[in-house]
Scaffold this active site. Structure first.
Site, PDB file in Angstrom:
ATOM      1  N   ASP A 157     -67.996  39.217 -43.549  1.00 38.95           N
ATOM      2  CA  ASP A 157     -68.086  40.185 -44.647  1.00 38.95           C
ATOM      3  C   ASP A 157     -66.678  40.485 -45.195  1.00 38.95           C
ATOM      4  O   ASP A 157     -65.751  40.753 -44.428  1.00 38.95           O
ATOM      5  CB  ASP A 157     -68.725  41.465 -44.099  1.00 38.95           C
ATOM      6  CG  ASP A 157     -69.121  42.460 -45.180  1.00 38.95           C
ATOM      7  OD1 ASP A 157     -68.518  42.429 -46.274  1.00 38.95           O
ATOM      8  OD2 ASP A 157     -70.008  43.284 -44.922  1.00 38.95           O
ATOM      9  N   TYR A 189     -75.937  46.392 -47.300  1.00 37.34           N
ATOM     10  CA  TYR A 189     -77.200  46.481 -46.584  1.00 37.34           C
ATOM     11  C   TYR A 189     -78.359  46.669 -47.558  1.00 37.34           C
ATOM     12  O   TYR A 189     -78.311  47.512 -48.445  1.00 37.34           O
ATOM     13  CB  TYR A 189     -77.156  47.642 -45.590  1.00 37.34           C
ATOM     14  CG  TYR A 189     -78.443  47.850 -44.839  1.00 37.34           C
ATOM     15  CD1 TYR A 189     -78.832  46.979 -43.815  1.00 37.34           C
ATOM     16  CD2 TYR A 189     -79.294  48.912 -45.147  1.00 37.34           C
ATOM     17  CE1 TYR A 189     -80.020  47.153 -43.127  1.00 37.34           C
ATOM     18  CE2 TYR A 189     -80.490  49.101 -44.460  1.00 37.34           C
ATOM     19  CZ  TYR A 189     -80.843  48.219 -43.455  1.00 37.34           C
ATOM     20  OH  TYR A 189     -82.028  48.400 -42.779  1.00 37.34           O
ATOM     21  N   LYS A 253     -94.630  48.643 -49.143  1.00 38.91           N
ATOM     22  CA  LYS A 253     -93.370  47.949 -49.436  1.00 38.91           C
ATOM     23  C   LYS A 253     -93.307  47.397 -50.861  1.00 38.91           C
ATOM     24  O   LYS A 253     -92.268  46.883 -51.275  1.00 38.91           O
ATOM     25  CB  LYS A 253     -93.159  46.793 -48.454  1.00 38.91           C
ATOM     26  CG  LYS A 253     -92.793  47.225 -47.040  1.00 38.91           C
ATOM     27  CD  LYS A 253     -92.457  46.002 -46.191  1.00 38.91           C
ATOM     28  CE  LYS A 253     -92.005  46.397 -44.797  1.00 38.91           C
ATOM     29  NZ  LYS A 253     -91.642  45.203 -43.982  1.00 38.91           N
ATOM     30  N   ARG A 256     -90.440  47.821 -53.490  1.00 40.93           N
ATOM     31  CA  ARG A 256     -89.189  47.083 -53.354  1.00 40.93           C
ATOM     32  C   ARG A 256     -89.054  45.976 -54.396  1.00 40.93           C
ATOM     33  O   ARG A 256     -87.940  45.608 -54.777  1.00 40.93           O
ATOM     34  CB  ARG A 256     -89.092  46.462 -51.960  1.00 40.93           C
ATOM     35  CG  ARG A 256     -89.071  47.469 -50.824  1.00 40.93           C
ATOM     36  CD  ARG A 256     -88.949  46.763 -49.493  1.00 40.93           C
ATOM     37  NE  ARG A 256     -88.803  47.698 -48.370  1.00 40.93           N
ATOM     38  CZ  ARG A 256     -88.443  47.341 -47.148  1.00 40.93           C
ATOM     39  NH1 ARG A 256     -88.214  46.063 -46.881  1.00 40.93           N
ATOM     40  NH2 ARG A 256     -88.336  48.245 -46.205  1.00 40.93           N
ATOM     41  N   GLU A 322     -86.003  40.341 -47.073  1.00 40.28           N
ATOM     42  CA  GLU A 322     -87.269  40.553 -46.388  1.00 40.28           C
ATOM     43  C   GLU A 322     -88.481  40.073 -47.184  1.00 40.28           C
ATOM     44  O   GLU A 322     -89.621  40.397 -46.834  1.00 40.28           O
ATOM     45  CB  GLU A 322     -87.415  42.031 -46.006  1.00 40.28           C
ATOM     46  CG  GLU A 322     -86.383  42.463 -44.973  1.00 40.28           C
ATOM     47  CD  GLU A 322     -86.633  43.859 -44.422  1.00 40.28           C
ATOM     48  OE1 GLU A 322     -87.639  44.477 -44.822  1.00 40.28           O
ATOM     49  OE2 GLU A 322     -85.825  44.329 -43.602  1.00 40.28           O
ATOM     50  N   LYS A 343    -104.941  33.151 -44.990  1.00 36.20           N
ATOM     51  CA  LYS A 343    -105.312  32.442 -43.772  1.00 36.20           C
ATOM     52  C   LYS A 343    -104.089  31.801 -43.104  1.00 36.20           C
ATOM     53  O   LYS A 343    -104.103  31.509 -41.908  1.00 36.20           O
ATOM     54  CB  LYS A 343    -106.342  31.350 -44.085  1.00 36.20           C
ATOM     55  CG  LYS A 343    -107.736  31.865 -44.414  1.00 36.20           C
ATOM     56  CD  LYS A 343    -108.477  32.303 -43.152  1.00 36.20           C
ATOM     57  CE  LYS A 343    -109.954  32.564 -43.460  1.00 36.20           C
ATOM     58  NZ  LYS A 343    -110.682  32.994 -42.234  1.00 36.20           N
ATOM     59  N   ARG A 381     -81.285  51.919 -36.501  1.00 35.44           N
ATOM     60  CA  ARG A 381     -82.175  51.678 -37.644  1.00 35.44           C
ATOM     61  C   ARG A 381     -83.562  51.250 -37.176  1.00 35.44           C
ATOM     62  O   ARG A 381     -84.162  50.312 -37.706  1.00 35.44           O
ATOM     63  CB  ARG A 381     -81.585  50.639 -38.595  1.00 35.44           C
ATOM     64  CG  ARG A 381     -80.307  51.065 -39.297  1.00 35.44           C
ATOM     65  CD  ARG A 381     -80.045  50.167 -40.501  1.00 35.44           C
ATOM     66  NE  ARG A 381     -78.795  50.487 -41.169  1.00 35.44           N
ATOM     67  CZ  ARG A 381     -77.663  49.803 -41.037  1.00 35.44           C
ATOM     68  NH1 ARG A 381     -77.647  48.737 -40.254  1.00 35.44           N
ATOM     69  NH2 ARG A 381     -76.573  50.155 -41.680  1.00 35.44           N
TER      70      ARG A 381
END
Length: 430
Positions: A157, A189, A253, A256, A322, A343, A381
């Site tokens: 980083d 992050y 979610k 997002r 994610e 499936k 977290r």
């Protein structure tokens, strides 16, 4: 007699260094010669033993791995003792100084600089490792997964401390198949730069070698649960498939990917507007940042116009790591992909990429509602930072890697795991 034994040991070390050096110099020079088992002289000196004199040898790793209560209690007491924690901590400066002599560094840290089998040599792997602190964690991870025929891209980083960058660069400079990413970014992050860090390593690894078969991305607080040979055999068993979490996006979610976000003062914030629908009516799947994918998947990420369009669309979403890889895994035509129908959904517990304990899925032993037993370490977290008490359960799982480990929190968990893996790798030679 002692002098004779010492002389033999010195000769063995020198011969091993020469063979290792010859191998490393010829790493990317093909055609390669066949693997010669006579290179393996004796690896007993590469085991992690009590004779090493490091503080962690005060614990009984064999008993810890069997889950014996007394050994676990002793380990927990040690891990919270200030003097012990200070004694096991390796500062960044150590790596900067120790790597002035790379051969000595490789020997003293017991790196495996010769391939242990033809099977492993014929199935090289590519790794991306994203680091921002805790060099000690990173170096022990690298040592645990290092093989001279694999290739490693390290991303530090850009906002990391100078000592972190210097130490990691010094370590990578000692290995010809390990390099710093060509374009580092400032990681934020839950924002796009976390994905960009892996993308940049993907591109560098793809250009650096045409030989590797699978790509695995890691962070500095991961650690393997399998030897390199076990990893190779598990990847071969995929028969060209990929293994990563990829499931239907849960309702809680969906914000997002339906709301636009932006980076402000080093953090991510809602931009105050809705996003346009995803390109090509692609179904957006839920997953995580860590993947095990074949070379063709990586080529598609770098070259497929559909994926390039998806990447541009994803840059203002929240936590794109994610869902991006999980979504690409379900795009028809991507090598190793599966159909987007539910499936074919795969959970993180069914995929082999990464073992993570989320706090809200933990439960008491025997609970039918719990996904896994309670964390024996602490939570960051909502993720379990593993303790020594987690090791027995972890080694019973099929995952290749686990997250998170922290040598500042529980160095014994890391030590016992790396000791176990090294002994197992050497035993596989017999």
């Amino acid at each position: 007699m002692r002098l004779l034994k010492a002389g033999r040991l010195i000769l063995l070390l020198k011969l091993t260094i020469v063979l290792g050096s010859i191998w490393m110099l010829s790493l990317f020079s093909y055609p390669k010669t066949s693997w010669d088992p006579t290179y393996i002289l004796s690896y007993s000196w590469l085991e992690y033993t009590d004779a090493d004199g490091i503080p962690e040898t005060a614990c009984n790793c064999s008993a810890i791995l069997r889950g014996e209560r007394e050994a676990l209690e002793e380990a927990k007491l040690l891990s919270i003792t200030r003097d012990f924690r200070e004694s096991v901590h390796i500062p960044d400066e150590y790596y900067i100084n120790a790597t002035q002599d790379c051969r000595e560094f490789q020997l003293s840290r017991k790196y495996l600089t010769i391939p242990l089998s033809q099977e492993e040599e014929d199935f090289p792997l590519a790794y991306s490792i994203v680091v921002h602190h805790k060099v000690d964690n990173f170096e022990r991870l690298l040592r645990a997964i290092y093989a001279p025929h694999n290739i490693y891209c390290i991303h530090v980083d850009k906002k990391s401390e100078p000592s972190v960058f210097s130490a990691v660069m010094a370590i990578t400079s000692c290995f010809p198949n390990t390099f710093m990413v060509s374009q580092p970014v400032t990681v934020v992050y839950a924002a796009w730069p976390r994905v960009q860090a892996d993308l940049n390593c993907m591109a560098d690894l793809y250009k650096a070698s045409t030989k590797w078969k699978y790509f695995i991305n890691l962070c500095g607080q991961d650690f393997p649960l399998k030897t390199n040979l076990e990893i190779v055999r598990m990847l071969r068993s995929l028969k060209g498939g990929n293994s990563l979490e990829s499931e239907q996006m849960p309702d809680e979610k969906k914000w997002r990917v339906t709301s636009s976000h932006k980076i402000v003062d080093g953090g991510i914030q809602w931009a105050g507007k809705a996003k346009e629908p995803p390109p090509f009516n692609l179904p957006i799947l839920s997953g995580n940042a860590y993947i095990v994918v074949n070379r063709g998947y990586v080529r598609s990420v770098l070259e497929d116009n559909r994926i390039q369009t998806l990447i541009e669309w994803a840059k203002d979403t929240y936590s794109p790591d994610e869902f991006l890889w999980a979504t690409i895994q379900r795009i028809p035509g991507v090598p190793g992909a599966t159909w987007p129908n539910s499936k074919y959904d795969m959970s993180d517990m069914n995929a082999i990429a990464r073992l993570v304990k989320w706090q809200w899925h933990e439960g008491s032993q025997g609970s039918l509602e719990a996904v896994y037993p309670e964390c024996h370490g602490n939570h960051v977290r909502s993720i379990c930072v593993y303790g020594a008490g987690d090791l027995k359960w972890m080694l019973e799982q099929h995952h290749l890697f686990a997250n998170k480990f922290d040598t500042d929190t529980d160095p014994i968990a890391v030590y016992c795991l790396e000791k176990y893996l090294r002994q197992k790798a050497l035993a596989e030679l017999q």
